[in-house]
Each structure stands twice: as C-alpha cells, then as structure tokens.
Design a protein around this motif. Sequence first.
Motif, PDB file in Angstrom:
ATOM      1  N   UNK A 139    -132.022 -41.786 -96.796  1.00  0.00           N
ATOM      2  CA  UNK A 139    -132.647 -41.601 -98.115  1.00  0.00           C
ATOM      3  C   UNK A 139    -133.791 -42.592 -98.316  1.00  0.00           C
ATOM      4  N   UNK A 140    -133.549 -43.844 -97.977  1.00  0.00           N
ATOM      5  CA  UNK A 140    -134.562 -44.877 -98.209  1.00  0.00           C
ATOM      6  C   UNK A 140    -135.747 -44.782 -97.264  1.00  0.00           C
ATOM      7  N   UNK A 141    -135.556 -44.184 -96.103  1.00  0.00           N
ATOM      8  CA  UNK A 141    -136.671 -44.095 -95.155  1.00  0.00           C
ATOM      9  C   UNK A 141    -137.557 -42.877 -95.415  1.00  0.00           C
ATOM     10  N   UNK A 142    -137.174 -42.014 -96.317  1.00  0.00           N
ATOM     11  CA  UNK A 142    -137.961 -40.812 -96.619  1.00  0.00           C
ATOM     12  C   UNK A 142    -139.074 -41.129 -97.617  1.00  0.00           C
ATOM     13  N   UNK A 143    -140.169 -40.379 -97.500  1.00  0.00           N
ATOM     14  CA  UNK A 143    -141.332 -40.600 -98.361  1.00  0.00           C
ATOM     15  C   UNK A 143    -141.209 -39.951 -99.730  1.00  0.00           C
ATOM     16  N   UNK A 144    -140.465 -38.857 -99.811  1.00  0.00           N
ATOM     17  CA  UNK A 144    -140.346 -38.115-101.062  1.00  0.00           C
ATOM     18  C   UNK A 144    -138.882 -37.744-101.295  1.00  0.00           C
ATOM     19  N   UNK A 145    -138.529 -37.404-102.524  1.00  0.00           N
ATOM     20  CA  UNK A 145    -137.159 -36.945-102.780  1.00  0.00           C
ATOM     21  C   UNK A 145    -136.785 -35.717-101.947  1.00  0.00           C
ATOM     22  N   UNK A 146    -137.732 -34.808-101.748  1.00  0.00           N
ATOM     23  CA  UNK A 146    -137.434 -33.621-100.936  1.00  0.00           C
ATOM     24  C   UNK A 146    -137.209 -33.998 -99.473  1.00  0.00           C
ATOM     25  N   UNK A 147    -138.010 -34.921 -98.953  1.00  0.00           N
ATOM     26  CA  UNK A 147    -137.812 -35.378 -97.573  1.00  0.00           C
ATOM     27  C   UNK A 147    -136.470 -36.104 -97.442  1.00  0.00           C
ATOM     28  N   UNK A 148    -136.102 -36.868 -98.460  1.00  0.00           N
ATOM     29  CA  UNK A 148    -134.802 -37.543 -98.459  1.00  0.00           C
ATOM     30  C   UNK A 148    -133.675 -36.523 -98.467  1.00  0.00           C
ATOM     31  N   UNK A 149    -133.824 -35.495 -99.277  1.00  0.00           N
ATOM     32  CA  UNK A 149    -132.816 -34.439 -99.351  1.00  0.00           C
ATOM     33  C   UNK A 149    -132.635 -33.779 -97.989  1.00  0.00           C
ATOM     34  N   UNK A 150    -133.722 -33.438 -97.367  1.00  0.00           N
ATOM     35  CA  UNK A 150    -133.692 -32.794 -96.051  1.00  0.00           C
ATOM     36  C   UNK A 150    -133.012 -33.712 -95.019  1.00  0.00           C
ATOM     37  N   UNK A 151    -133.392 -34.972 -95.005  1.00  0.00           N
ATOM     38  CA  UNK A 151    -132.832 -35.913 -94.031  1.00  0.00           C
ATOM     39  C   UNK A 151    -131.347 -36.144 -94.264  1.00  0.00           C
ATOM     40  N   UNK A 152    -130.953 -36.276 -95.516  1.00  0.00           N
ATOM     41  CA  UNK A 152    -129.548 -36.530 -95.830  1.00  0.00           C
ATOM     42  C   UNK A 152    -128.690 -35.310 -95.510  1.00  0.00           C
ATOM     43  N   UNK A 153    -129.170 -34.124 -95.855  1.00  0.00           N
ATOM     44  CA  UNK A 153    -128.408 -32.910 -95.533  1.00  0.00           C
ATOM     45  C   UNK A 153    -128.227 -32.802 -94.023  1.00  0.00           C
ATOM     46  N   UNK A 154    -129.300 -32.967 -93.273  1.00  0.00           N
ATOM     47  CA  UNK A 154    -129.200 -32.879 -91.817  1.00  0.00           C
ATOM     48  C   UNK A 154    -128.296 -33.975 -91.270  1.00  0.00           C
ATOM     49  N   UNK A 155    -128.432 -35.174 -91.812  1.00  0.00           N
ATOM     50  CA  UNK A 155    -127.590 -36.282 -91.375  1.00  0.00           C
ATOM     51  C   UNK A 155    -126.120 -36.045 -91.658  1.00  0.00           C
ATOM     52  N   UNK A 156    -125.827 -35.466 -92.812  1.00  0.00           N
ATOM     53  CA  UNK A 156    -124.442 -35.161 -93.176  1.00  0.00           C
ATOM     54  C   UNK A 156    -123.857 -34.126 -92.219  1.00  0.00           C
ATOM     55  N   UNK A 157    -124.608 -33.067 -91.974  1.00  0.00           N
ATOM     56  CA  UNK A 157    -124.129 -32.016 -91.072  1.00  0.00           C
ATOM     57  C   UNK A 157    -123.962 -32.546 -89.649  1.00  0.00           C
ATOM     58  N   UNK A 158    -124.878 -33.410 -89.214  1.00  0.00           N
ATOM     59  CA  UNK A 158    -124.759 -34.027 -87.890  1.00  0.00           C
ATOM     60  C   UNK A 158    -123.527 -34.931 -87.829  1.00  0.00           C
ATOM     61  N   UNK A 159    -123.291 -35.697 -88.874  1.00  0.00           N
ATOM     62  CA  UNK A 159    -122.136 -36.585 -88.939  1.00  0.00           C
ATOM     63  C   UNK A 159    -120.846 -35.774 -88.814  1.00  0.00           C
ATOM     64  N   UNK A 160    -120.757 -34.679 -89.560  1.00  0.00           N
ATOM     65  CA  UNK A 160    -119.559 -33.838 -89.514  1.00  0.00           C
ATOM     66  C   UNK A 160    -119.335 -33.258 -88.124  1.00  0.00           C
ATOM     67  N   UNK A 161    -120.412 -32.897 -87.457  1.00  0.00           N
ATOM     68  CA  UNK A 161    -120.303 -32.306 -86.120  1.00  0.00           C
ATOM     69  C   UNK A 161    -120.047 -33.365 -85.047  1.00  0.00           C
ATOM     70  N   UNK A 162    -120.794 -34.458 -85.101  1.00  0.00           N
ATOM     71  CA  UNK A 162    -120.747 -35.459 -84.038  1.00  0.00           C
ATOM     72  C   UNK A 162    -119.562 -36.423 -84.150  1.00  0.00           C
ATOM     73  N   UNK A 163    -119.021 -36.569 -85.334  1.00  0.00           N
ATOM     74  CA  UNK A 163    -117.871 -37.452 -85.569  1.00  0.00           C
ATOM     75  C   UNK A 163    -116.729 -36.624 -86.151  1.00  0.00           C
ATOM     76  N   UNK A 164    -116.345 -35.598 -85.415  1.00  0.00           N
ATOM     77  CA  UNK A 164    -115.400 -34.606 -85.939  1.00  0.00           C
ATOM     78  C   UNK A 164    -114.070 -35.216 -86.372  1.00  0.00           C
ATOM     79  N   UNK A 165    -113.495 -36.069 -85.560  1.00  0.00           N
ATOM     80  CA  UNK A 165    -112.201 -36.655 -85.920  1.00  0.00           C
ATOM     81  C   UNK A 165    -112.335 -37.556 -87.141  1.00  0.00           C
ATOM     82  N   UNK A 166    -113.418 -38.285 -87.217  1.00  0.00           N
ATOM     83  CA  UNK A 166    -113.667 -39.149 -88.366  1.00  0.00           C
ATOM     84  C   UNK A 166    -113.851 -38.308 -89.630  1.00  0.00           C
TER      85      UNK A 166
END
Length: 192
Positions: free
Chosen positions: A81-108
């Motif tokens: 969120x903090x590394x994004x330039x705009x709220x929309x860019x933050x939204x995009x990065x966080x959504x992708x990061x969340x989905x990646x986290x769920x996939x890549x850290x499945x047991x967690x």
Amino acid sequence: MSAIQTRKERERAERRQRIVETAREIAETDGWDAVTVRKLADRIEYSQPVLYSHFAGKDAIVSAVALMGAAELAESTRQLRESADTPEAALRAVIQGYLDFARDSAALYDAMFLLRTDLKFGPDAPQALKDAFVELLLTFAPFAPPHDVETFTEVAWSTLHGLATLDRGGRLRPDFRAQRLEILIAQWVRGD
C-alpha cells in the motif's frame, strides 16, 4: 526480576516460537493433518508434556501460527500500500498480494482463515489481527464512500477471501485470474 528468571522466560519464549515455526513447516510440506503433538515433539526433540506446557492442543498451535500469518499479511499489505503512487495502484497491489499470499502460503492461509482456532476478531482481538484488518481498511478506505469504511472493508475482504479460496480449490478457471482482478478493481474504484 532476577537474571535466572529472565533467562528462563526467554528460553520458554524461544521454545514456544520453535514449536510454532515447526508446526508451520510441517503444515507447509505435509498439510495440517500431519501436524500432531507427537510429530512436533519428535521433530523438535521435546517431550509431549513440554509441548502441552506451551499449548493446550493443536487448535492453540494453529492459533499461534495464524497470528504469525496475520502479522506477515499486515506487513506485506502495508508495504504494498505504501509503495503505490495512487489509491488505485495500492488497491491493485494489495489485491494481487493478498491472492498471492493465499496461494503461496497455503498452510498459513488455512490456519488464518479456514482451520478451527480460538481467535476472534473485534475489539478484543489480538493485535496482529487488528493490524491486518487496519491495513486492509486503509487500502479500501478511498473507495468506501458513501458506505461505512469498516463494513465496506469487511465485504471487500470477504470477496477477496472467497476468490482466493475458490481459486486455490481449483473451482475457478485459471486462465481468467487477471480478468477477475480487473473486474474487482473496476467495481471498487467506480463505487458500484
């Protein structure tokens, strides 16, 4: 507090952390069904009574792993969120990061959201859970009006969780991940 007490408390905290990290490692490689008190005791070379002196049982261990995951998710979300330039860019990065986290850290992710724990959200929630929610709230806040920001965040988070869970379970077409992401962003940015 004496130096001996301090050392004993530090050693106890280190043992507890080792139990949690080992449970996570076993779950990541073999799944949560493989995480048993007996297997943990064997792996970390402690007796079962020592494990029970730290945790009442598997649910308590899963809860500790879930708190670890919540802290990691909060930190990752904050950085995105903090590394994004705009709220929309933050939204995009966080959504992708969340989905990646769920996939890549499945047991967690399973420990955090799918397995039985004694963790509750709300005013009395552990700090790691509150921090994770606040980071999501800060991401979604620019898109919430005219809705209550906390309620909007709960709905947005529920949507992300559903998408992550269905995708991980092979219930959604894998070739359309990017399109689903764009639809979500468009809906939240437009305020539909």
